[in-house]
Scaffold this motif. Structure first.
Motif, short mmCIF file in Angstrom:
data_model
loop_
_atom_site.label_atom_id
_atom_site.label_comp_id
_atom_site.label_asym_id
_atom_site.label_seq_id
_atom_site.Cartn_x
_atom_site.Cartn_y
_atom_site.Cartn_z
N VAL A 8 0.63 12.50 -35.08
CA VAL A 8 1.66 13.37 -35.77
C VAL A 8 1.48 13.56 -37.23
CG1 VAL A 8 3.93 14.21 -36.08
CG2 VAL A 8 3.15 13.62 -33.63
N VAL A 9 1.56 12.37 -37.71
CA VAL A 9 1.51 12.13 -39.11
C VAL A 9 0.47 12.60 -39.93
CG1 VAL A 9 1.67 10.69 -41.15
CG2 VAL A 9 3.20 10.29 -39.06
N SER A 10 -0.60 12.26 -39.20
CA SER A 10 -2.27 12.72 -39.96
C SER A 10 -2.63 14.31 -39.43
CB SER A 10 -3.38 11.84 -39.03
OG SER A 10 -3.03 10.54 -39.45
N ALA A 11 -1.98 14.79 -38.48
CA ALA A 11 -2.04 16.13 -38.12
C ALA A 11 -1.39 17.10 -39.24
CB ALA A 11 -1.74 16.67 -36.94
N ALA A 12 -0.26 16.42 -39.98
CA ALA A 12 0.40 17.21 -40.80
C ALA A 12 -0.38 17.49 -42.09
CB ALA A 12 1.66 16.43 -41.47
N LEU A 13 -1.71 16.71 -42.31
CA LEU A 13 -2.47 17.10 -43.49
C LEU A 13 -3.44 18.54 -43.25
CD1 LEU A 13 -4.05 13.56 -44.48
CD2 LEU A 13 -2.48 15.13 -46.01
N ILE A 14 -3.70 18.33 -41.77
CA ILE A 14 -4.68 19.37 -41.51
C ILE A 14 -3.69 20.66 -41.30
CG2 ILE A 14 -6.12 20.24 -39.44
CD1 ILE A 14 -6.63 17.55 -38.65
N ILE A 15 -2.65 20.67 -40.65
CA ILE A 15 -1.63 21.83 -40.73
C ILE A 15 -1.27 22.34 -42.16
CG2 ILE A 15 0.56 22.75 -39.89
CD1 ILE A 15 0.25 20.71 -37.68
N GLY A 16 -1.03 21.25 -42.85
CA GLY A 16 -0.68 21.75 -44.30
C GLY A 16 -1.85 22.38 -45.07
N ALA A 17 -3.22 21.89 -44.88
CA ALA A 17 -4.28 22.48 -45.61
C ALA A 17 -4.33 24.02 -45.07
CB ALA A 17 -5.54 21.64 -45.19
N ALA A 18 -4.15 24.00 -43.97
CA ALA A 18 -4.30 25.48 -43.21
C ALA A 18 -3.21 26.51 -43.79
CB ALA A 18 -4.37 25.43 -41.65
N TRP A 19 -2.11 25.98 -43.88
CA TRP A 19 -0.82 26.49 -44.60
C TRP A 19 -1.33 27.18 -45.92
CZ3 TRP A 19 4.27 23.87 -46.09
CH2 TRP A 19 5.04 24.77 -46.41
N SER A 129 6.02 14.53 -46.73
CA SER A 129 4.99 14.55 -47.76
C SER A 129 3.58 15.09 -47.59
CB SER A 129 4.82 12.85 -48.40
OG SER A 129 4.06 12.99 -49.31
N ASN A 130 2.93 14.62 -46.60
CA ASN A 130 1.86 15.15 -46.12
C ASN A 130 1.56 16.77 -46.19
OD1 ASN A 130 0.67 12.61 -46.12
ND2 ASN A 130 0.47 12.57 -43.90
N LEU A 131 2.40 17.41 -45.53
CA LEU A 131 2.50 18.85 -45.45
C LEU A 131 2.35 19.40 -46.65
CD1 LEU A 131 5.02 19.63 -42.53
CD2 LEU A 131 2.70 20.18 -42.61
N PRO A 132 3.23 19.31 -47.51
CA PRO A 132 3.23 20.33 -49.08
C PRO A 132 2.07 19.62 -49.88
CG PRO A 132 5.04 18.53 -49.18
CD PRO A 132 4.60 18.53 -47.56
N GLU A 133 1.74 18.36 -49.74
CA GLU A 133 0.74 17.74 -50.42
C GLU A 133 -0.69 18.52 -50.03
OE1 GLU A 133 0.52 13.68 -50.54
OE2 GLU A 133 2.28 13.25 -51.97
N ALA A 134 -1.07 18.53 -48.80
CA ALA A 134 -2.17 19.17 -48.26
C ALA A 134 -2.19 20.47 -48.72
CB ALA A 134 -2.23 18.78 -46.69
N ALA A 135 -1.25 21.17 -48.50
CA ALA A 135 -0.99 22.85 -48.67
C ALA A 135 -1.22 22.86 -50.14
CB ALA A 135 0.38 23.26 -48.40
N GLY A 136 -0.56 22.23 -51.02
CA GLY A 136 -0.90 22.59 -52.41
C GLY A 136 -2.32 22.28 -52.67
N GLY A 137 -2.91 21.00 -52.32
CA GLY A 137 -4.15 20.75 -52.66
C GLY A 137 -5.35 21.74 -52.05
N ALA A 138 -5.33 22.18 -50.78
CA ALA A 138 -6.26 23.15 -50.31
C ALA A 138 -6.01 24.39 -51.21
CB ALA A 138 -5.81 23.53 -48.87
N LYS A 139 -4.69 24.69 -51.52
CA LYS A 139 -4.50 26.08 -52.16
C LYS A 139 -5.43 26.09 -53.57
CE LYS A 139 -1.14 29.36 -53.89
NZ LYS A 139 0.62 29.64 -54.31
N GLU A 140 -5.31 24.85 -54.00
CA GLU A 140 -5.87 24.42 -55.54
C GLU A 140 -7.33 24.69 -55.52
OE1 GLU A 140 -6.07 20.96 -59.10
OE2 GLU A 140 -4.22 21.31 -57.82
#
Length: 232
Positions: A8-19, A129-140
């Protein structure tokens, strides 16, 4: 329970990146969520890492371990920034990986001899933490003209690395002496605390400005409530 929590915790990175690649992400909301996660991690580091460690070792030894974790994270973070200057995608991904390894190692250690509810605050704050960090990172990265497919593969690989860190922390350290485990907890606590100061809160303030204080306080209260409910 270990694998479910880690997944669940790690999947947040993938979901965040897609977001971040396909969804709409207002800067203010992203900053607010990052700040809230930082506030939650402040509580989690204290209750799930430092307090249990103090029961197994002396204050002086624990302080040295915490300071070592902060120094090592800060040094590596500085080195990575110097080495990847001008390469936003690689630098940001490495920074988040460096931030996430001690967090997930701490999650694995915290799960030793405990049920998932007892580490709800730590797991929940890492997920937030993982959700918004991955979302912002993927967007950048996308703004740097990197392909969406490559970005998703990179974030998926990062999620697998961080999941492995949590599993290693749980299985490899399960038979370790309590005092050694306490020092490892302290080291992880120092690294996570340093990451809050150098990565999380500055990013949140840049994006949310003065709402950051409210968000940090909200995250702190949520994590404290979760810890109280779980008996932490």
């Amino acid at each position: 329970m270990l694998f479910l929590t880690v997944a669940v915790v790690s999947a947040a990175l993938i979901i965040g990146a897609a977001w971040g690649l396909w969804g709409k992400l207002p800067k203010g909301l992203e900053g607010f969520m990052v700040a809230m996660a930082g506030g939650a991690l402040m509580v989690s580091v204290t209750i799930e890492l430092i307090q249990p460690a103090l029961q197994q070792t002396s204050l002086i030894e624990l302080s040295v371990a915490v300071a070592a974790g902060a120094l090592v994270f800060t040094g590596l973070d500085w080195w990575i920034e110097k080495q990847t200057e001008g390469s936003e995608g690689a630098g940001l991904l490495l920074a988040i990986t460096l931030d996430g390894i001690p967090e997930n190692l701490a999650l694995g250690v915290a799960l030793i001899g405990a049920g998932v509810p007892e580490v709800a605050a730590l797991a929940g704050s890492i997920l937030l933490s993982n959700l918004p960090e991955a979302a912002g990172g993927a967007k950048e990265m996308r703004e740097g003209e990197m392909g969406r497919g490559r970005i998703m593969w990179l974030w998926t690989g990062t999620a697998l690395i961080l999941a492995a860190a949590a599993i290693i922390g749980n299985f490899a350290l399960a038979g370790v002496d309590d005092e050694v485990l306490a020092l490892i907890r302290g080291f992880a606590a120092g690294a996570v605390t340093a990451s809050l100061a150098t990565e999380v809160f500055p990013q949140a303030f840049r994006e949310e400005r003065y709402g950051t204080g409210v968000a940090v306080t909200l995250g702190l209260l949520i994590a404290f409530a979760l810890s109280t409910l779980s008996g932490g």
